[in-house]
Design a protein around this motif. Structure first.
Motif, short mmCIF file in Angstrom:
data_model
loop_
_atom_site.label_atom_id
_atom_site.label_comp_id
_atom_site.label_asym_id
_atom_site.label_seq_id
_atom_site.Cartn_x
_atom_site.Cartn_y
_atom_site.Cartn_z
N LYS A 35 95.04 15.27 11.99
CA LYS A 35 94.89 15.28 10.53
C LYS A 35 96.23 15.53 9.87
N GLY A 36 97.03 16.42 10.48
CA GLY A 36 98.37 16.68 9.95
C GLY A 36 99.27 15.47 10.06
N VAL A 37 99.16 14.73 11.17
CA VAL A 37 99.96 13.52 11.36
C VAL A 37 99.64 12.48 10.28
N VAL A 38 98.33 12.26 10.06
CA VAL A 38 97.93 11.27 9.06
C VAL A 38 98.38 11.70 7.66
N LYS A 39 98.21 12.98 7.35
CA LYS A 39 98.61 13.48 6.03
C LYS A 39 100.11 13.29 5.80
N HIS A 40 100.89 13.45 6.86
CA HIS A 40 102.34 13.34 6.74
C HIS A 40 102.80 11.88 6.64
N PHE A 41 102.16 10.97 7.39
CA PHE A 41 102.69 9.62 7.55
C PHE A 41 101.93 8.52 6.81
N PHE A 42 100.66 8.76 6.43
CA PHE A 42 99.90 7.69 5.80
C PHE A 42 99.96 7.84 4.29
N ILE A 43 100.82 7.04 3.69
CA ILE A 43 101.05 7.10 2.24
C ILE A 43 100.58 5.78 1.65
N GLU A 44 99.57 5.83 0.80
CA GLU A 44 98.96 4.59 0.31
C GLU A 44 99.93 3.68 -0.44
N LYS A 45 100.92 4.24 -1.07
CA LYS A 45 101.85 3.41 -1.83
C LYS A 45 103.00 2.88 -0.97
N GLU A 46 103.07 3.32 0.29
CA GLU A 46 104.13 2.89 1.19
C GLU A 46 103.64 1.71 2.02
N VAL A 47 104.22 0.53 1.78
CA VAL A 47 103.68 -0.69 2.36
C VAL A 47 103.76 -0.73 3.88
N SER A 48 104.62 0.08 4.48
CA SER A 48 104.73 0.09 5.94
C SER A 48 103.77 1.08 6.60
N SER A 49 102.98 1.82 5.81
CA SER A 49 102.09 2.84 6.38
C SER A 49 101.12 2.30 7.43
N ASP B 148 89.29 3.29 5.60
CA ASP B 148 89.92 4.61 5.52
C ASP B 148 89.58 5.45 6.74
N ARG B 149 90.62 5.99 7.37
CA ARG B 149 90.44 6.99 8.41
C ARG B 149 91.47 8.08 8.14
N VAL B 150 91.02 9.18 7.62
CA VAL B 150 91.97 10.22 7.21
C VAL B 150 92.13 11.30 8.28
N ASP B 151 91.46 11.12 9.43
CA ASP B 151 91.47 12.20 10.42
C ASP B 151 92.39 11.98 11.60
N ARG B 152 92.82 10.73 11.86
CA ARG B 152 93.70 10.49 13.00
C ARG B 152 94.36 9.12 12.87
N PRO B 153 95.49 8.90 13.57
CA PRO B 153 96.11 7.57 13.56
C PRO B 153 95.11 6.52 14.05
N PHE B 154 95.18 5.32 13.51
CA PHE B 154 94.21 4.30 13.88
C PHE B 154 94.87 2.93 13.83
N ARG B 155 94.24 2.01 14.52
CA ARG B 155 94.72 0.63 14.52
C ARG B 155 94.28 -0.02 13.22
N CYS B 156 95.25 -0.54 12.48
CA CYS B 156 94.96 -1.06 11.15
C CYS B 156 94.94 -2.59 11.10
N LEU B 157 95.74 -3.23 11.96
CA LEU B 157 96.15 -4.60 11.69
C LEU B 157 95.74 -5.59 12.77
N ASP B 158 95.35 -6.77 12.33
CA ASP B 158 95.16 -7.92 13.21
C ASP B 158 96.47 -8.18 13.96
N TYR B 159 96.36 -8.57 15.22
CA TYR B 159 97.55 -8.68 16.07
C TYR B 159 98.59 -9.63 15.51
N ASP B 160 98.17 -10.84 15.10
CA ASP B 160 99.14 -11.81 14.58
C ASP B 160 99.74 -11.37 13.26
N TYR B 161 98.93 -10.76 12.40
CA TYR B 161 99.46 -10.26 11.13
C TYR B 161 100.43 -9.11 11.37
#
Length: 397
Positions: free
Chosen positions: A225-239, A147-160
């Motif tokens: 923080k506003g960007v993450v609040k707007h775009f990071f939705i736990e139920k949205e699989v593309s988040s 969880d990083r609720v304060d800024r956009p972050f890299r989430c994913l392994d490159y191949d995945y």
């Protein structure tokens, strides 16, 4: 391209180190004879996991049920919780026909297993999924997301990430484009309202330079923080993909500010549009205190064109196919990174414009109040003069 960025590591771990892949080959599948069947444990992101299948369905009949489970969940510390994105696939003889499903889920004590009761109908397993030796192969890809609720972050392994882009490219692109287009539409309406635009311009230009400069900046923490609040939705699989490309776009924006090459993802010498926003340490600031010009630029500057070919034909298919796949993916990555950068810029511009608009509306209200007070004073003055005319000395006869 290697997964080498380390800017936003979690406890020293990169997304690739929070990723796990497990292949489970079930020999003589039709002879399993168990209500449920578990794979061996495998590790991802510091947790142990296993695949759980119900060969004849869980609470349903005639379906294969598939779940991802946290192993030894009952021995974890009280209050444990782990957010993860995962894909489970039943492998077909022709890899292009493999059956896959993916989702996001926050695992915790009462929801330590998650998946699909109706993953696929049992009769379809005999249509190329069970091999010539009677074996069924199941694959799991698990990306633990810290969880990083304060800024956009890299989430994913490159191949995945590449696999998910192939599936969710239209969703991610639509999320970025819809946000930017809605904000631009708001600006266009303001600019088209000549009276309001002129009034807004007079207000802005009437401010002293120091006030304009103060209103043209904002702390990065507030924006991100506003960007993450707007775009990071736990139920949205593309988040997670959205966060990844917002992160990449932010890094490009920082690179442009420092006059560095925008991104190693750019394969040619094409110049990105001149930025609307600069990054200075922990602050976002507009590139010019002429907000009117920047708003007009934002309204007129086109978004990167859509890929008319769509996300199809991006699955590896031999050596030649793999090259085409990489070329297509890198084009997608460039476009989504540009959209991520533009989204961050428009978010900053919209935030700052909203502050200016509030100040403008307050100035309008204050001006109107002053006009009403002046009108009341003039009316009171007129009444006072009228009363004075009605008075005089009383003459006695």
């Amino acid at each position: 391209m290697a997964d080498t960025d380390v800017d936003d590591d979690y406890d020293g771990l990169k997304p690739s180190e929070l990723f796990g892949k497990h292949t489970w080959k079930i020999e003589k599948f039709s002879q399993v004879g168990k209500r449920e069947f578990r794979s061996n444990w495998f590790e991802a992101g510091g947790y142990n996991w296993y695949i759980l299948i119900y060969p004849e369905g869980c609470d349903v009949s005639n379906y294969l049920s598939l779940f991802l489970c946290v192993a030894n969940y009952d021995k974890l510390l009280p209050g444990w919780s782990q957010f993860a994105q995962f894909t489970i696939s039943v492998v077909h003889k022709d890899p292009k026909k493999s059956k896959s499903a993916d989702t996001l889920h926050r695992f915790w004590k009462k929801e330590h297993d998650w998946g699909w009761k109706k993953f696929m109908e049992l009769p379809k397993l005999h249509d190329g999924f069970i091999d010539d030796f009677g074996s069924l192969t199941i694959e799991a890809h698990v990306q633990v997301i810290r969880d990083r609720v304060d800024r956009p972050f890299r989430c994913l392994d490159y191949d995945y990430k590449k696999e998910l882009v192939r599936v969710y490219l239209p969703n991610v692109e639509q999320i970025f484009r819809r946000f930017v287009e809605e904000r631009i539409s708001k600006l266009e309406k303001l600019i088209e309202d000549k009276a309001k635009w002129t009034s807004f311009g007079d207000f802005w230009l009437g401010m002293d330079q120091n006030s304009r400069q103060r209103m043209s900046i904002e702390k990065m923490d507030v924006i991100l923080k506003g960007v993450v609040k707007h775009f990071f939705i736990e139920k949205e699989v593309s988040s997670p993909l959205v966060m990844d490309f917002l992160y990449s776009g932010l890094k490009d924006l920082e690179g442009q500010t420092k006059n560095k090459k925008a991104s190693p993802r750019l394969l040619d010498a094409k110049e990105l549009p001149a930025p609307l926003v600069n990054v200075d340490k922990d602050m976002f600031l507009l590139v010019d205190d002429d907000v009117l010009l920047l708003l007009q630029r934002a309204a007129l500057e086109p978004l990167p064109p859509k890929d008319e070919n769509g996300p199809q034909n991006r699955i590896k298919d031999g050596n030649d196919g793999e090259e085409v796949n990489m070329e297509a993916y890198e084009r997608d990555e460039i476009r989504l990174t540009e959209l991520g950068r533009r989204t961050v810029e428009i978010f900053v511009l919209d935030h700052i414009f909203s502050k200016i608009e509030v100040a403008y509306q307050e100035a309008i209200v204050l001006k109107r109040q002053e006009e009403l007070i002046r009108e009341e004073e003039e009316e009171a003055s007129k009444r006072s003069k009228g009363l004075k005319k009605g008075f005089g000395k009383c003459r006695l006869n």
